[in-house]
Write a protein that holds these residues in place. Structure first.
Motif, PDB file in Angstrom:
ATOM      1  N   THR A   1       5.481   9.373 -19.074  1.00  0.00           N
ATOM      2  CA  THR A   1       4.791   9.579 -17.823  1.00  0.00           C
ATOM      3  C   THR A   1       3.493   8.798 -17.666  1.00  0.00           C
ATOM      4  N   GLY A   2       2.881   8.362 -16.749  1.00  0.00           N
ATOM      5  CA  GLY A   2       1.541   7.843 -16.858  1.00  0.00           C
ATOM      6  C   GLY A   2       2.087   6.559 -16.633  1.00  0.00           C
ATOM      7  N   LEU A   3       0.580   5.508 -16.828  1.00  0.00           N
ATOM      8  CA  LEU A   3       0.863   3.980 -16.723  1.00  0.00           C
ATOM      9  C   LEU A   3       1.122   3.601 -18.036  1.00  0.00           C
ATOM     10  N   PRO A   4       1.625   2.324 -18.019  1.00  0.00           N
ATOM     11  CA  PRO A   4       2.084   1.549 -19.134  1.00  0.00           C
ATOM     12  C   PRO A   4       0.767   1.075 -19.892  1.00  0.00           C
TER      13      PRO A   4
ATOM     14  N   PRO B   1       0.617  -1.346  -0.036  1.00  0.00           N
ATOM     15  CA  PRO B   1      -0.190   0.198  -0.041  1.00  0.00           C
ATOM     16  C   PRO B   1       0.964   1.388  -0.122  1.00  0.00           C
ATOM     17  N   ILE B   2       2.239   1.147   0.590  1.00  0.00           N
ATOM     18  CA  ILE B   2       3.172   2.465   0.584  1.00  0.00           C
ATOM     19  C   ILE B   2       3.462   2.737  -0.801  1.00  0.00           C
ATOM     20  N   ILE B   3       3.871   1.596  -1.557  1.00  0.00           N
ATOM     21  CA  ILE B   3       4.367   1.719  -2.806  1.00  0.00           C
ATOM     22  C   ILE B   3       3.245   2.112  -3.745  1.00  0.00           C
ATOM     23  N   ALA B   4       2.056   1.677  -3.435  1.00  0.00           N
ATOM     24  CA  ALA B   4       0.974   2.020  -4.547  1.00  0.00           C
ATOM     25  C   ALA B   4       0.623   3.619  -4.096  1.00  0.00           C
ATOM     26  N   GLY B   5       0.670   4.099  -2.876  1.00  0.00           N
ATOM     27  CA  GLY B   5       0.347   5.541  -2.680  1.00  0.00           C
ATOM     28  C   GLY B   5       1.673   6.612  -3.019  1.00  0.00           C
ATOM     29  N   LEU B   6       2.788   5.971  -3.243  1.00  0.00           N
ATOM     30  CA  LEU B   6       3.993   6.567  -3.795  1.00  0.00           C
ATOM     31  C   LEU B   6       3.787   6.902  -5.326  1.00  0.00           C
ATOM     32  N   TYR B   7       3.403   5.768  -5.936  1.00  0.00           N
ATOM     33  CA  TYR B   7       3.259   5.968  -7.186  1.00  0.00           C
ATOM     34  C   TYR B   7       1.846   6.674  -7.773  1.00  0.00           C
ATOM     35  N   ILE B   8       1.091   6.660  -7.015  1.00  0.00           N
ATOM     36  CA  ILE B   8      -0.252   7.559  -7.068  1.00  0.00           C
ATOM     37  C   ILE B   8       0.172   9.110  -7.186  1.00  0.00           C
ATOM     38  N   ASN B   9       1.110   9.414  -6.082  1.00  0.00           N
ATOM     39  CA  ASN B   9       1.373  10.545  -5.937  1.00  0.00           C
ATOM     40  C   ASN B   9       2.126  11.109  -7.317  1.00  0.00           C
ATOM     41  N   ARG B  10       2.969  10.249  -7.602  1.00  0.00           N
ATOM     42  CA  ARG B  10       3.732  10.395  -8.923  1.00  0.00           C
ATOM     43  C   ARG B  10       2.660  10.647 -10.300  1.00  0.00           C
ATOM     44  N   LEU B  11       1.676   9.743 -10.164  1.00  0.00           N
ATOM     45  CA  LEU B  11       0.592  10.211 -11.224  1.00  0.00           C
ATOM     46  C   LEU B  11      -0.069  11.640 -11.122  1.00  0.00           C
ATOM     47  N   LYS B  12      -0.268  11.928 -10.025  1.00  0.00           N
ATOM     48  CA  LYS B  12      -0.974  12.946  -9.832  1.00  0.00           C
ATOM     49  C   LYS B  12      -0.041  14.125 -10.174  1.00  0.00           C
ATOM     50  N   GLN B  13       0.952  14.115  -9.984  1.00  0.00           N
ATOM     51  CA  GLN B  13       2.059  15.197 -10.151  1.00  0.00           C
ATOM     52  C   GLN B  13       2.563  15.211 -11.620  1.00  0.00           C
ATOM     53  N   ASN B  14       2.114  14.044 -12.314  1.00  0.00           N
ATOM     54  CA  ASN B  14       2.324  13.798 -14.025  1.00  0.00           C
ATOM     55  C   ASN B  14       3.979  13.618 -13.707  1.00  0.00           C
ATOM     56  N   MET B  15       4.539  12.951 -13.051  1.00  0.00           N
ATOM     57  CA  MET B  15       5.944  12.610 -12.716  1.00  0.00           C
ATOM     58  C   MET B  15       5.907  11.222 -13.493  1.00  0.00           C
ATOM     59  N   PRO B  16       7.083  10.791 -14.199  1.00  0.00           N
ATOM     60  CA  PRO B  16       7.216   9.310 -14.492  1.00  0.00           C
ATOM     61  C   PRO B  16       7.301   8.687 -13.455  1.00  0.00           C
ATOM     62  N   LEU B  17       6.770   7.265 -13.742  1.00  0.00           N
ATOM     63  CA  LEU B  17       6.790   6.478 -12.394  1.00  0.00           C
ATOM     64  C   LEU B  17       8.352   6.011 -12.070  1.00  0.00           C
ATOM     65  N   GLN B  18       9.035   5.638 -13.203  1.00  0.00           N
ATOM     66  CA  GLN B  18      10.303   5.279 -13.080  1.00  0.00           C
ATOM     67  C   GLN B  18      10.407   3.940 -12.143  1.00  0.00           C
ATOM     68  N   SER B  19       9.803   3.000 -12.750  1.00  0.00           N
ATOM     69  CA  SER B  19      10.021   1.669 -12.101  1.00  0.00           C
ATOM     70  C   SER B  19      10.706   0.831 -13.077  1.00  0.00           C
ATOM     71  N   ASP B  20      11.736   0.133 -12.313  1.00  0.00           N
ATOM     72  CA  ASP B  20      12.556  -0.583 -13.025  1.00  0.00           C
ATOM     73  C   ASP B  20      12.077  -1.769 -13.668  1.00  0.00           C
ATOM     74  N   PRO B  21      11.153  -2.738 -12.871  1.00  0.00           N
ATOM     75  CA  PRO B  21      10.445  -3.751 -13.254  1.00  0.00           C
ATOM     76  C   PRO B  21       9.536  -3.477 -14.924  1.00  0.00           C
TER      77      PRO B  21
END
Length: 349
Positions: free
Chosen positions: A283-286, A232-252
């Motif tokens: 930016t955004g989800l794949p 849930p912490i990681i999910a919240g972090l990525y949702i913060n990025r989505l709302k700020q229009n930041m790239p998720l920058q996820s290695d996986p």
């Protein structure tokens, strides 16, 4: 009187002979059809009768598996019960101690032994098809075609990139002869049942669609498969990025884009891969999920933890835990420690 006595003896003798002959016939009939003649060392055996088989192939298979002790009796009975012309494909469990009548009745009934399939830790449709092909009569190529058929995915509201999100991990029961189309229909029904009104409302409140939640959940799961409370912490972090229009920058997502799942360490060169799944470049989800996320991962997104975190870094002890922060400086310090730990362990790729 002598003639009457002689006639009686003759009648008694004839009746005795008839009794002996009849009794012997009944015994032979019983031994052939009702005696528990199917015996083997195991408690039971599984057999597979393929679509299109004729009686000769079924008989050959039963004999090769040392199931029939009296094949002639079985063939006679199969003819009487008209099984020879009504071969039903399937996966059948033959119990030790059955008789020929029970065996013919079982095969004639078409009552199959269900298969249990566990769908967990699957990355894509190809992997799913490989698992299904071990449990179904259809081969993996046929299964892939059924899942990725353009008309099929459109019918259920998906596309080729996100159709994997329709398959909710779990343990399911199916028949060996079920068609891939039947399986897809069943999984879509399960998908609709999973996405209750409550879950849909939670998704809308983020706001994300169910498919977007699944896509994000797949990234969360790829990032954290060891420590569940972090999801849930990681999910919240990525949702913060989505709302700020930041790239998720996820290695996986980079590993998924490269298609090399043996990669343990993402390098700078990986961040230049040309792909819609490159969440460093876009930016955004794949376009779709990078795996088939567990229900717990989906619920972790729906019940994400609110915070001001926008950075995360794996701990240098390689425990699987992460360090979360809103400070880029703090993030860089953690990243240096982590890279040093990888170098010390010789993990270069």
């Amino acid at each position: 009187m002598a003639k009457k006595s002689s006639l009686k003896r003759w009648l008694y003798t004839a009746l005795l002979l008839l009794f002996i002959i009849g009794g012997t016939g009944l015994y032979i009939f019983y031994r052939a059809f009702y005696y528990p003649s199917i015996r083997f060392t195991e408690k039971s055996k599984l057999i597979y009768i393929h679509t299109g088989w004729d009686y000769a192939k079924v008989l050959d298979m039963l004999e090769s598996k040392d199931i029939l002790k009296k094949p002639k009796a079985f063939t006679i009975l199969a003819g009487i019960k008209k099984y020879k012309n009504h071969i039903k494909p399937g996966r059948y469990r033959i119990m030790n101690g059955m008789n020929n009548v029970q065996l013919v009745n079982l095969l004639l009934s078409g009552k199959q032994e269900p298969e249990s399939i566990s769908i967990h830790n699957i990355r894509n449709v190809q992997e799913l098809a490989g698992i299904l092909a071990l449990k179904m009569e259809s081969d993996s190529a046929t299964i892939i075609n059924a899942i990725t058929n353009k008309q099929t995915v459109k019918k259920y509201g998906f596309n080729i990139a996100n159709v994997s999100g329709m398959f909710i991990p779990g343990t399911y029961s199916l028949l060996w002869t079920d068609s891939p189309t039947d399986f897809v229909e069943y999984m879509h029904s399960n998908y609709e049942s999973f996405w209750t009104e409550e879950r849909r409302q939670l998704a809308a409140a983020i706001p994300l669609t169910p498919l977007q939640v699944t896509t994000l959940a797949s990234i969360v799961q790829a990032e954290q498969s060891v420590v569940d409370y972090e999801k849930p912490i990681i999910a919240g972090l990525y949702i913060n990025r989505l709302k700020q229009n930041m790239p998720l920058q996820s290695d996986p997502t980079l590993i998924f884009a490269r298609g090399d799942f043996s990669i343990l360490r993402v390098r700078d060169g990986d961040k230049k891969v040309e792909s819609e799944y490159n969440t460093y470049a876009h930016t955004g989800l794949p376009p779709g999920p990078i795996n088939m996320p567990e229900p717990s991962s989906i619920d972790a997104v729906l019940h994400y933890q609110k915070s001001d975190y926008i950075y995360m870094c794996a701990e240098a002890d390689l425990s699987g835990r992460h360090h979360f922060t809103s400070s880029f400086k703090d993030q860089e310090a953690c990243a240096i420690k982590y890279r040093k730990a990888l170098n010390q362990r010789g993990i270069m790729r």
